[in-house]
Design a protein around this motif. Structure first.
Motif, mmCIF file in Angstrom:
data_model
loop_
_atom_site.group_PDB
_atom_site.id
_atom_site.type_symbol
_atom_site.label_atom_id
_atom_site.label_comp_id
_atom_site.label_asym_id
_atom_site.label_seq_id
_atom_site.Cartn_x
_atom_site.Cartn_y
_atom_site.Cartn_z
ATOM 1 N N ASP A 1 0.817 -1.217 0.000
ATOM 2 C CA ASP A 1 0.000 0.000 0.000
ATOM 3 C C ASP A 1 0.851 1.267 0.000
ATOM 4 N N ALA A 2 2.137 1.136 -0.293
ATOM 5 C CA ALA A 2 3.053 2.282 -0.235
ATOM 6 C C ALA A 2 2.792 3.257 -1.375
ATOM 7 N N ASN A 3 3.108 4.528 -1.124
ATOM 8 C CA ASN A 3 3.121 5.534 -2.184
ATOM 9 C C ASN A 3 4.371 5.292 -3.019
ATOM 10 N N LEU A 4 4.199 4.863 -4.253
ATOM 11 C CA LEU A 4 5.310 4.395 -5.074
ATOM 12 C C LEU A 4 6.322 5.505 -5.366
ATOM 13 N N ASP A 5 5.843 6.679 -5.738
ATOM 14 C CA ASP A 5 6.754 7.770 -6.076
ATOM 15 C C ASP A 5 7.600 8.183 -4.872
ATOM 16 N N GLU A 6 6.964 8.246 -3.701
ATOM 17 C CA GLU A 6 7.705 8.613 -2.497
ATOM 18 C C GLU A 6 8.736 7.544 -2.148
ATOM 19 N N ALA A 7 8.365 6.294 -2.303
ATOM 20 C CA ALA A 7 9.290 5.198 -1.993
ATOM 21 C C ALA A 7 10.489 5.197 -2.936
ATOM 22 N N VAL A 8 10.240 5.431 -4.221
ATOM 23 C CA VAL A 8 11.329 5.463 -5.201
ATOM 24 C C VAL A 8 12.282 6.616 -4.910
ATOM 25 N N SER A 9 11.737 7.768 -4.600
ATOM 26 C CA SER A 9 12.565 8.931 -4.287
ATOM 27 C C SER A 9 13.455 8.662 -3.070
ATOM 28 N N ALA A 10 12.861 8.081 -2.032
ATOM 29 C CA ALA A 10 13.613 7.764 -0.821
ATOM 30 C C ALA A 10 14.680 6.712 -1.091
ATOM 31 N N ALA A 11 14.324 5.704 -1.886
ATOM 32 C CA ALA A 11 15.272 4.626 -2.189
ATOM 33 C C ALA A 11 16.460 5.145 -2.982
ATOM 34 N N THR A 12 16.228 6.074 -3.877
ATOM 35 C CA THR A 12 17.307 6.627 -4.688
ATOM 36 C C THR A 12 18.310 7.366 -3.804
ATOM 37 N N PHE A 13 17.806 8.173 -2.901
ATOM 38 C CA PHE A 13 18.692 8.885 -1.976
ATOM 39 C C PHE A 13 19.412 7.910 -1.054
ATOM 40 N N GLY A 14 18.646 7.012 -0.430
ATOM 41 C CA GLY A 14 19.205 6.113 0.578
ATOM 42 C C GLY A 14 20.191 5.106 0.035
ATOM 43 N N LYS A 15 20.125 4.834 -1.270
ATOM 44 C CA LYS A 15 21.062 3.883 -1.874
ATOM 45 C C LYS A 15 22.293 4.564 -2.446
ATOM 46 N N PHE A 16 22.140 5.707 -3.111
ATOM 47 C CA PHE A 16 23.240 6.266 -3.890
ATOM 48 C C PHE A 16 23.972 7.429 -3.231
ATOM 49 N N MET A 17 23.480 7.929 -2.096
ATOM 50 C CA MET A 17 24.195 8.976 -1.376
ATOM 51 C C MET A 17 25.612 8.501 -1.036
ATOM 52 N N HIS A 18 26.603 9.316 -1.340
ATOM 53 C CA HIS A 18 28.011 9.011 -1.103
ATOM 54 C C HIS A 18 28.409 7.655 -1.678
ATOM 55 N N SER A 19 27.895 7.373 -2.865
ATOM 56 C CA SER A 19 28.226 6.130 -3.585
ATOM 57 C C SER A 19 27.842 4.879 -2.805
ATOM 58 N N MET B 1 17.826 0.894 14.610
ATOM 59 C CA MET B 1 17.145 2.100 14.124
ATOM 60 C C MET B 1 16.307 1.712 12.910
ATOM 61 N N ILE B 2 15.135 2.288 12.799
ATOM 62 C CA ILE B 2 14.303 2.028 11.620
ATOM 63 C C ILE B 2 13.352 3.202 11.431
ATOM 64 N N HIS B 3 13.026 3.510 10.173
ATOM 65 C CA HIS B 3 12.317 4.741 9.837
ATOM 66 C C HIS B 3 11.105 4.426 8.974
ATOM 67 N N VAL B 4 9.958 4.959 9.363
ATOM 68 C CA VAL B 4 8.714 4.725 8.652
ATOM 69 C C VAL B 4 8.499 5.838 7.630
ATOM 70 N N ASN B 5 8.273 5.441 6.377
ATOM 71 C CA ASN B 5 8.079 6.360 5.253
ATOM 72 C C ASN B 5 9.263 7.316 5.081
ATOM 73 N N ASP B 6 10.440 6.762 5.231
ATOM 74 C CA ASP B 6 11.691 7.477 4.997
ATOM 75 C C ASP B 6 12.716 6.442 4.580
ATOM 76 N N GLN B 7 13.913 6.897 4.254
ATOM 77 C CA GLN B 7 14.985 5.962 3.909
ATOM 78 C C GLN B 7 15.866 5.710 5.128
ATOM 79 N N THR B 8 16.922 4.944 4.950
ATOM 80 C CA THR B 8 17.681 4.421 6.094
ATOM 81 C C THR B 8 18.759 5.369 6.621
ATOM 82 N N ILE B 9 19.145 6.384 5.833
ATOM 83 C CA ILE B 9 20.229 7.281 6.253
ATOM 84 C C ILE B 9 19.648 8.430 7.061
ATOM 85 N N ASN B 10 19.645 8.267 8.361
ATOM 86 C CA ASN B 10 19.154 9.302 9.265
ATOM 87 C C ASN B 10 20.076 9.409 10.468
ATOM 88 N N VAL B 11 20.452 10.617 10.817
ATOM 89 C CA VAL B 11 21.227 10.884 12.027
ATOM 90 C C VAL B 11 20.622 12.101 12.705
#
Length: 489
Positions: free
Chosen positions: A268-286, A435-445
């Protein structure tokens, strides 16, 4: 030693009770991972230098712990101000020494400033307590004292922040500290931090930085009798070794280790939001971040549209010179890391993964790779890839997603995307991770919440009041206010 003239030849000394040359005969050569330019060269610290650094920290700590809270706060706040003034210089150093993009370097400097600001609240914190006693006339007092001296081994991927998050709270709680930065990043991982605190007025000896070659010093940094706490951030394999040595020598280990972070996308996820978050959370700083996304676990109903949108997003992630402000993916830290990632990718394809996107590789630059139809048993799902290589694992239910997320010895960070916040929270509760984040990606400090992992991802917590606890020890003092009657005397 005759020092060649390099762009950063001002960085040629260790901080060992003051700035001085290391006494090793071996040379540390610091290079720019993007163009292989040598930034500076200098002598490593030796075992004797490490011993001197620990002795200096122990001696200085005895005076530093008695410095007033007001003065400690003043020094920390001044260090924060110096970092603000030097922000562009620090960003430039991170770009050339670590291959950070401008965006990543900017975030890292801001994180390090926040580390100091939070630590500046510690000297005036009253964490002690007075507790009742069952013995007549007795009062129980519990104090928080400094541990004494901290030994800190810090990594190359976020060196300024991941070193500062140890240095600032250790100093703020009245300790001395000796830092051993990674050999790839001795400047941003230690030397520039020592310079900042020196300018802020920190007494000489409280903070020492030893740039040492592990092949020469062996386990002496960890096994030295002076430090009471050993802080280590790095790989799980190395961290287990450091932790076992620390415990063997009755030292407290504080370990932040590897991750195999799951990014769960429910049906039931919002696909566009999930894709945007995944792109940042995967490719930030290579992808060279311990809390970066390692596994994208997605409900099969959304698999194909997610893959299509994610592929499009990956095409728009700019790869290249990290000095260019539009660059997101700069160089990997060295060719060894590139080859390791390519080996994991190739093995996973042999195991049946589909190579949906094959990026170009040139030197240390690696464009995004995307693997689909991955199973949790494949190489890329079992190992922290630490590169811009994404793996997508389709599952058939929420329960299967949770099972896949937990099917790893790691437990550092994670994320869950759902159209229902409460559903996302309930899934997050069932994933065993620090640590785990709801409706966000994994890189959080954030600096007021605990940062750390479960299972093979570490021991202890950094940030906030949890950092205060890591670098202090509790002491019970009982006060007998009137004569005590004993059953015999």
């Amino acid at each position: 030693m005759t020092v060649k003239t390099y762009k950063y030849s001002n960085w040629t000394n260790n901080m060992i009770n003051g700035w001085r040359e290391g006494s090793s005969e071996k040379i540390c050569s610091v290079t720019n991972p993007y163009n292989e330019e040598i930034l500076t060269e200098f002598k490593f610290a030796s075992k004797d230098d490490i011993n001197e650094a620990y002795q200096a920290a122990e001696k200085a700590q005895k005076s530093w712990t008695n410095v007033s809270a007001l003065e400690k706060v003043s020094i920390l706040e001044k260090a924060s101000d110096i970092m603000k003034d030097k922000k562009e210089e620090l960003i430039e150093l991170l770009i050339v020494e670590t291959g950070s993009s401008y965006l990543k370097a900017s975030i890292e400097v801001d994180c390090a400033i926040q580390d100091i600001k939070l630590a500046a609240t510690f000297p005036s914190m009253n964490r002690g307590s007075i507790r009742p006693s069952s013995i007549p006339g007795k009062e129980n007092r519990v104090y928080h004292d400094p541990v004494g001296v901290v030994g800190a081994i810090t990594p190359w991927n976020w060196p300024l922040h991941l070193t500062m998050r140890v240095v600032a709270p250790a100093i703020a709680t009245g300790n001395g500290i000796v830092v051993k930065p990674d050999l790839h990043t001795p400047i941003t991982g230690g030397l520039i931090i020592a310079k900042i605190f020196e300018e802020a007025g920190l007494p000489t000896g409280v903070l020492n930085v030893t740039v040492a070659d592990l092949e020469e010093i062996g386990d002496s940094f960890v096994e030295h009798p002076i430090p009471s706490v050993i802080s280590f951030t790095g790989s799980t394999a190395a961290g287990k070794h450091v932790g076992s040595l620390a415990v063997k020598n009755v030292k407290k280990p504080a370990l932040e280790l590897g991750g195999n972070n799951a990014f769960i996308v429910l049906d039931d996820a919002n696909l566009d939001e999930a894709v945007s978050a995944a792109t940042f959370g995967k490719f930030m700083h290579s992808g060279q971040i311990c809390i970066a996304i390692n596994r994208i676990i997605i409900d099969r109903k959304l698999y194909e549209p997610f893959v299509e949108k994610f592929m499009d997003q990956a095409e728009n992630v700019k790869v290249g010179d990290p000095r260019d402000h539009d660059t997101i993916i700069g160089p990997m830290i060295n060719r060894k890391q590139v080859d390791r990632a390519l080996g994991i990718i190739n093995k996973s394809v042999e195991q049946g993964a589909k190579l949906l996107k094959k990026g170009n590789v040139e030197g240390n630059l690696m464009e995004p790779f995307i693997l689909g139809d991955v199973t949790n048993e494949m190489e890329i799902a079992q190992n922290e890839v630490f590169a811009p290589a994404a793996c997508i694992i389709p599952v058939d239910s929420e329960e299967e997603a949770i099972q896949a997320a937990n099917d790893t010895p790691f437990g550092l960070s994670g994320a869950v995307f759902s159209g229902s916040l409460e559903r996302g929270i309930e899934v997050a509760k069932q994933v065993r991770t620090g640590m785990i984040h709801v409706n966000d990606q994994t890189i959080n400090v954030e600096h007021n919440v605990p940062f750390g992992g479960e299972k093979s991802s570490g021991l202890g917590r950094y940030c906030g009041e949890w950092a205060f606890e890591e670098f202090t020890t509790e002491k019970w003092i009982s006060v007998q206010k009137k004569a005590r009657e004993f059953p015999f005397s």
